[in-house]
Design a protein around this motif. Sequence first.
Motif, PDB file in Angstrom:
ATOM      1  N   SER A  95       3.461  57.460 -77.750  1.00  0.00           N
ATOM      2  CA  SER A  95       2.794  56.329 -77.133  1.00  0.00           C
ATOM      3  C   SER A  95       1.467  56.450 -77.694  1.00  0.00           C
ATOM      4  CB  SER A  95       2.724  56.912 -75.688  1.00  0.00           C
ATOM      5  OG  SER A  95       4.110  56.607 -74.956  1.00  0.00           O
ATOM      6  N   ARG A  96       1.008  57.644 -78.129  1.00  0.00           N
ATOM      7  CA  ARG A  96      -0.325  57.700 -78.930  1.00  0.00           C
ATOM      8  C   ARG A  96      -0.329  56.667 -80.135  1.00  0.00           C
ATOM      9  NH1 ARG A  96      -3.939  61.612 -77.064  1.00  0.00           N
ATOM     10  NH2 ARG A  96      -5.238  60.837 -78.790  1.00  0.00           N
ATOM     11  N   LEU A  97       0.559  56.910 -80.855  1.00  0.00           N
ATOM     12  CA  LEU A  97       0.575  56.013 -81.972  1.00  0.00           C
ATOM     13  C   LEU A  97       0.950  54.542 -81.904  1.00  0.00           C
ATOM     14  CD1 LEU A  97       2.329  58.446 -84.400  1.00  0.00           C
ATOM     15  CD2 LEU A  97      -0.040  57.877 -83.972  1.00  0.00           C
ATOM     16  N   GLY A  98       1.533  53.900 -80.553  1.00  0.00           N
ATOM     17  CA  GLY A  98       2.197  52.782 -80.363  1.00  0.00           C
ATOM     18  C   GLY A  98       3.599  52.679 -80.852  1.00  0.00           C
ATOM     19  N   ALA A  99       4.280  53.738 -81.142  1.00  0.00           N
ATOM     20  CA  ALA A  99       5.514  53.867 -81.650  1.00  0.00           C
ATOM     21  C   ALA A  99       6.536  54.069 -80.509  1.00  0.00           C
ATOM     22  CB  ALA A  99       5.727  55.326 -82.378  1.00  0.00           C
ATOM     23  N   ILE A 100       7.767  53.777 -80.859  1.00  0.00           N
ATOM     24  CA  ILE A 100       8.902  53.511 -79.977  1.00  0.00           C
ATOM     25  C   ILE A 100       9.720  54.688 -79.626  1.00  0.00           C
ATOM     26  CG2 ILE A 100      10.693  52.182 -79.085  1.00  0.00           C
ATOM     27  CD1 ILE A 100       9.668  49.929 -80.939  1.00  0.00           C
ATOM     28  N   PHE A 101       9.898  55.541 -78.456  1.00  0.00           N
ATOM     29  CA  PHE A 101      10.524  56.568 -78.411  1.00  0.00           C
ATOM     30  C   PHE A 101      11.946  56.484 -78.101  1.00  0.00           C
ATOM     31  CE2 PHE A 101      11.580  60.289 -75.539  1.00  0.00           C
ATOM     32  CZ  PHE A 101      11.402  61.303 -76.285  1.00  0.00           C
ATOM     33  N   VAL A 102      12.689  57.162 -78.904  1.00  0.00           N
ATOM     34  CA  VAL A 102      14.299  56.742 -78.748  1.00  0.00           C
ATOM     35  C   VAL A 102      14.865  58.316 -78.361  1.00  0.00           C
ATOM     36  CG1 VAL A 102      16.222  56.052 -79.889  1.00  0.00           C
ATOM     37  CG2 VAL A 102      13.958  55.189 -80.593  1.00  0.00           C
ATOM     38  N   PRO A 103      15.157  58.391 -77.024  1.00  0.00           N
ATOM     39  CA  PRO A 103      15.893  59.663 -76.484  1.00  0.00           C
ATOM     40  C   PRO A 103      17.284  59.532 -76.939  1.00  0.00           C
ATOM     41  CG  PRO A 103      15.192  58.389 -74.565  1.00  0.00           C
ATOM     42  CD  PRO A 103      14.638  57.651 -75.905  1.00  0.00           C
ATOM     43  N   VAL A 104      17.801  60.562 -77.625  1.00  0.00           N
ATOM     44  CA  VAL A 104      19.293  60.439 -78.036  1.00  0.00           C
ATOM     45  C   VAL A 104      20.155  61.295 -77.083  1.00  0.00           C
ATOM     46  CG1 VAL A 104      20.943  60.747 -79.682  1.00  0.00           C
ATOM     47  CG2 VAL A 104      18.596  60.031 -80.263  1.00  0.00           C
ATOM     48  N   ASN A 105      20.994  60.789 -76.450  1.00  0.00           N
ATOM     49  CA  ASN A 105      21.990  61.734 -75.452  1.00  0.00           C
ATOM     50  C   ASN A 105      22.691  63.029 -76.284  1.00  0.00           C
ATOM     51  OD1 ASN A 105      24.336  62.806 -74.123  1.00  0.00           O
ATOM     52  ND2 ASN A 105      24.821  60.755 -73.241  1.00  0.00           N
ATOM     53  N   SER A 106      22.083  64.077 -75.811  1.00  0.00           N
ATOM     54  CA  SER A 106      22.359  65.182 -76.396  1.00  0.00           C
ATOM     55  C   SER A 106      23.854  65.750 -76.381  1.00  0.00           C
ATOM     56  CB  SER A 106      21.417  66.456 -75.990  1.00  0.00           C
ATOM     57  OG  SER A 106      21.648  66.624 -74.565  1.00  0.00           O
ATOM     58  N   ARG A 107      24.580  64.701 -75.717  1.00  0.00           N
ATOM     59  CA  ARG A 107      26.208  65.248 -75.707  1.00  0.00           C
ATOM     60  C   ARG A 107      26.757  64.399 -76.610  1.00  0.00           C
ATOM     61  NH1 ARG A 107      26.765  65.142 -68.907  1.00  0.00           N
ATOM     62  NH2 ARG A 107      25.137  66.833 -68.489  1.00  0.00           N
ATOM     63  N   LEU A 108      26.239  63.683 -77.635  1.00  0.00           N
ATOM     64  CA  LEU A 108      27.162  62.762 -78.542  1.00  0.00           C
ATOM     65  C   LEU A 108      27.613  63.555 -79.632  1.00  0.00           C
ATOM     66  CD1 LEU A 108      24.893  59.505 -78.129  1.00  0.00           C
ATOM     67  CD2 LEU A 108      27.103  60.104 -76.922  1.00  0.00           C
ATOM     68  N   THR A 109      28.475  62.852 -80.126  1.00  0.00           N
ATOM     69  CA  THR A 109      29.054  63.443 -81.572  1.00  0.00           C
ATOM     70  C   THR A 109      28.183  63.054 -82.663  1.00  0.00           C
ATOM     71  OG1 THR A 109      30.382  61.705 -81.942  1.00  0.00           O
ATOM     72  CG2 THR A 109      31.382  63.873 -80.407  1.00  0.00           C
ATOM     73  N   SER A 110      28.389  63.749 -83.817  1.00  0.00           N
ATOM     74  CA  SER A 110      27.503  63.078 -85.171  1.00  0.00           C
ATOM     75  C   SER A 110      27.946  61.634 -85.348  1.00  0.00           C
ATOM     76  CB  SER A 110      28.115  63.907 -86.432  1.00  0.00           C
ATOM     77  OG  SER A 110      27.477  65.322 -86.268  1.00  0.00           O
ATOM     78  N   ALA A 111      29.222  61.147 -84.760  1.00  0.00           N
ATOM     79  CA  ALA A 111      29.793  59.705 -85.219  1.00  0.00           C
ATOM     80  C   ALA A 111      29.067  58.954 -84.420  1.00  0.00           C
ATOM     81  CB  ALA A 111      31.130  59.653 -85.268  1.00  0.00           C
ATOM     82  N   GLU A 112      28.887  59.308 -83.070  1.00  0.00           N
ATOM     83  CA  GLU A 112      28.259  58.367 -82.117  1.00  0.00           C
ATOM     84  C   GLU A 112      26.862  58.414 -82.432  1.00  0.00           C
ATOM     85  OE1 GLU A 112      31.020  59.141 -78.089  1.00  0.00           O
ATOM     86  OE2 GLU A 112      29.807  60.830 -79.060  1.00  0.00           O
ATOM     87  N   ILE A 113      25.872  59.435 -82.754  1.00  0.00           N
ATOM     88  CA  ILE A 113      24.649  59.457 -83.067  1.00  0.00           C
ATOM     89  C   ILE A 113      24.243  58.595 -84.535  1.00  0.00           C
ATOM     90  CG2 ILE A 113      22.691  60.882 -83.846  1.00  0.00           C
ATOM     91  CD1 ILE A 113      23.923  62.928 -81.991  1.00  0.00           C
ATOM     92  N   ALA A 114      25.216  58.498 -85.357  1.00  0.00           N
ATOM     93  CA  ALA A 114      25.232  57.915 -86.694  1.00  0.00           C
ATOM     94  C   ALA A 114      25.078  56.481 -86.306  1.00  0.00           C
ATOM     95  CB  ALA A 114      26.264  58.225 -87.374  1.00  0.00           C
ATOM     96  N   VAL A 115      25.871  55.721 -85.484  1.00  0.00           N
ATOM     97  CA  VAL A 115      25.833  54.317 -84.848  1.00  0.00           C
ATOM     98  C   VAL A 115      24.441  53.995 -84.379  1.00  0.00           C
ATOM     99  CG1 VAL A 115      26.695  52.659 -83.475  1.00  0.00           C
ATOM    100  CG2 VAL A 115      28.322  54.327 -84.439  1.00  0.00           C
ATOM    101  N   ILE A 116      23.690  54.974 -83.419  1.00  0.00           N
ATOM    102  CA  ILE A 116      22.484  54.772 -83.142  1.00  0.00           C
ATOM    103  C   ILE A 116      21.394  54.789 -84.102  1.00  0.00           C
ATOM    104  CG2 ILE A 116      20.813  55.745 -81.554  1.00  0.00           C
ATOM    105  CD1 ILE A 116      22.878  56.719 -79.525  1.00  0.00           C
ATOM    106  N   LEU A 117      21.470  55.661 -85.168  1.00  0.00           N
ATOM    107  CA  LEU A 117      20.527  55.712 -86.035  1.00  0.00           C
ATOM    108  C   LEU A 117      20.587  54.527 -87.181  1.00  0.00           C
ATOM    109  CD1 LEU A 117      20.687  59.729 -87.276  1.00  0.00           C
ATOM    110  CD2 LEU A 117      19.340  58.595 -85.342  1.00  0.00           C
ATOM    111  N   ASP A 118      21.830  54.070 -87.203  1.00  0.00           N
ATOM    112  CA  ASP A 118      22.028  52.919 -88.275  1.00  0.00           C
ATOM    113  C   ASP A 118      21.425  51.682 -87.505  1.00  0.00           C
ATOM    114  OD1 ASP A 118      23.187  53.232 -90.698  1.00  0.00           O
ATOM    115  OD2 ASP A 118      25.176  53.484 -89.744  1.00  0.00           O
ATOM    116  N   ASP A 119      21.456  51.812 -86.166  1.00  0.00           N
ATOM    117  CA  ASP A 119      21.055  50.404 -85.306  1.00  0.00           C
ATOM    118  C   ASP A 119      19.401  50.594 -85.192  1.00  0.00           C
ATOM    119  OD1 ASP A 119      21.827  47.930 -83.510  1.00  0.00           O
ATOM    120  OD2 ASP A 119      20.578  49.166 -82.049  1.00  0.00           O
ATOM    121  N   CYS A 120      18.691  51.608 -84.999  1.00  0.00           N
ATOM    122  CA  CYS A 120      17.491  51.566 -84.778  1.00  0.00           C
ATOM    123  C   CYS A 120      16.553  52.032 -85.977  1.00  0.00           C
ATOM    124  CB  CYS A 120      16.861  52.427 -83.602  1.00  0.00           C
ATOM    125  SG  CYS A 120      17.248  54.297 -83.446  1.00  0.00           S
ATOM    126  N   ALA A 121      17.013  52.751 -86.917  1.00  0.00           N
ATOM    127  CA  ALA A 121      16.306  53.157 -88.425  1.00  0.00           C
ATOM    128  C   ALA A 121      15.116  53.723 -87.785  1.00  0.00           C
ATOM    129  CB  ALA A 121      16.061  52.085 -88.993  1.00  0.00           C
TER     130      ALA A 121
END
Length: 750
Positions: A83-109
Amino acid sequence: MSPTGPPRTADLSPATRIDALAEHSGKRIAVVYEGGTYSYRVLADHAATLALELADRGARSGDRIGYLGGNSVTFLAAYLAASRLGAIFVPVNSRLTSAEIAVILDDCAPHTLIVEPGHREVADGAVAATTATPTLLLVHGDPAIGVDDPGTPWTTLPRVRAGDRTVPPALRCDESRLAMLAYTSGTTGRPKGVTLTHGNLWWNCANMDLVAPAAPNDVTLVVAPLFHTAPFGCFVLRTLLRGGTIVLRRGFDAEQMLADLVGYRISTVFAVPAMYAAVADLADFPGVDLSALRTAVVAGAPATGQLVSRYLDRGIALQQAYGLTETLFASCLPAERTAENPGSAGLALPFTEIRLVDPATGEQLTRPGDRGEVCLRAPTVTAEYWNNPDATAAAFDADGWFRTGDIGYVDRHGCLYLVDRRKDMIIVGGDNVYSAEVEQVLTRFPGATDVAVVGVPDPHEGESVVAVLSCRSGVAPSLAEIRRFAEPLLARYKLPTQVVLAGQIPRNAMGKIDKVAIRAALVAGEDSVFRADTGAANPEAGAADRPMPAPVVERTPRISVRTATPSEPIPDWLRELPTLAPDAQHRIVFELVADAIARTIRGAPTALNADDRLGDLGLGSLAAVELAKRLGAALRRNLPSTMLFEHATVGALVHHLRTRVLTEPVEALALDRLAELERALLTDPPQGSTRAELRARLRGSLDRLAAEAAGSPPTTPNAVADATDDELFALLDAELDPARVRTTGAGVHP
């Protein structure tokens, strides 16, 4: 005269607000975490340090800052730093697998991904599977976790305090600036990034304040995962912005939650129904002081009337609330109406509009009781999905109403009731599981020809995932095989806990899977709907491809060893266990474990093997609490639920329990009973034959205690047999409290 200059809007930056609290009330406690306290000054300094670190690595306004980890002060600092930087916080579900997290990383970069050490391996796998190239920062210095030198490409967060450097002021955040991306799985199984602005979050707090109020001096307990918008966006954020105190737990434990409610004089709390139920089941719940608890909100699944009544008996109104990640809270039941409307999702919040529409025609329904799709319009509702205009267009109608996909009705008093979900979402312990996502994975199982996934009621998690499969002839996978196949691709809470091998999967006249019929059959235990009709399944298929002729459902076993309750006398089998041969000891403990699993975990297999993994049986965190309670009651031991995750297989757990029984004599319950006897004799001394009988029983109890402590059968005669009353009670005193051993016969003993 018309105003000049740009229009002015309020600065909604949470970082600016925390800075102000740090300046004017810096010593006030912001967070209690892992045995330590964090003042507002320390929290603001932590956030500023992290913001400097992110800026040094090139993070700027609009960049995405991901966080992968559990509940922690660093999670809060990361949000404030973004918030200080005006950036966008992306909390990732800590129960997800690598494959599921990879989809999120691809989407929001994301520009940066902040990761707790325990999730580093999952993060490495996700980054390797994506085109995103985030800066990788490892959490360091958290009292709940440790970290070694991570090595390239990882960097640990610095220990340097922001006070050692000049910190620029937080960037101004108006209501349209994006605050966070909260990812939620869609019905297609692909996660969607829900864009939430600082305005969405501010209005959410304002909305809830008018029905479930928060105050500046509140102490809020947080046990639900912070990556969910309900505990974070409303309760954590709302309390901190008002200068209150957060008691932050890494996860949920029923006994700890009850102790916190009492010990910290908690005033506001949010939890899912299964958590509240686990607390209410504790023996201490009816008698502890909960008078400080003013606001208790329940969401994530419907709270039963029985659960609501149990808390009303303690003077606590469980306020049922309803919302989605896309809408934040939309309705909440006022505290004064919980008794008369226990099944309701509440009234529309003050700044939220709710209307029902016919799913087929889109026409608005106005009569009380008419079932329709719930649609919402409010300043809390997201404006769009991240990088997904098609999903955005499908979610909103022409007038800006958001289609929730939930079917409900409103009664004549304006209370909303939910009756079904068009999106076939399953809620497991407050986490959303979409059947289509699980089905997509299970259709790849070798030999599977048809798959349906539904949710059924579960006493521990609210709902559990059931997979119904038709397979080629000769293919009959077990629950363990299905879970192991899906484990690399799905988070653990999404894995099936019951498998039905069906001759056919019920379909409606349109050829679509009839999930209503499947759920009803599973709840009723009726298997006939899964039996194959002659030639009905696929008349074109060859014999090798035809489904199985009859359903096979993994049911819970019925084993003879019963789990006792702590109030019952120690059973003979437990007393005799140390004297038996090792193979007999193993058999008894194995049967006990199998019985406890059968009574606790829905869909446990009919027969267990020593090498069966506990994780494959569908053992969730809340079920682990119940299973540990059952085993502890039967064995007269205090067993932590974490023990069940420290022993991977059934055999390892049996070995551990057998070892504990042989090395830790059962003394506590017997001594407690003798202490009660001593108190009774002091207040009302018996006479005559009753006195002689009590003396004999006391000697016998002490004989057994001595024998168990020595690991051998009792022998007579011995010193206890010839002891006087005073000597007997002196021995009892020594067992109960060595510090107050009486060396003489003085006292009021009978």
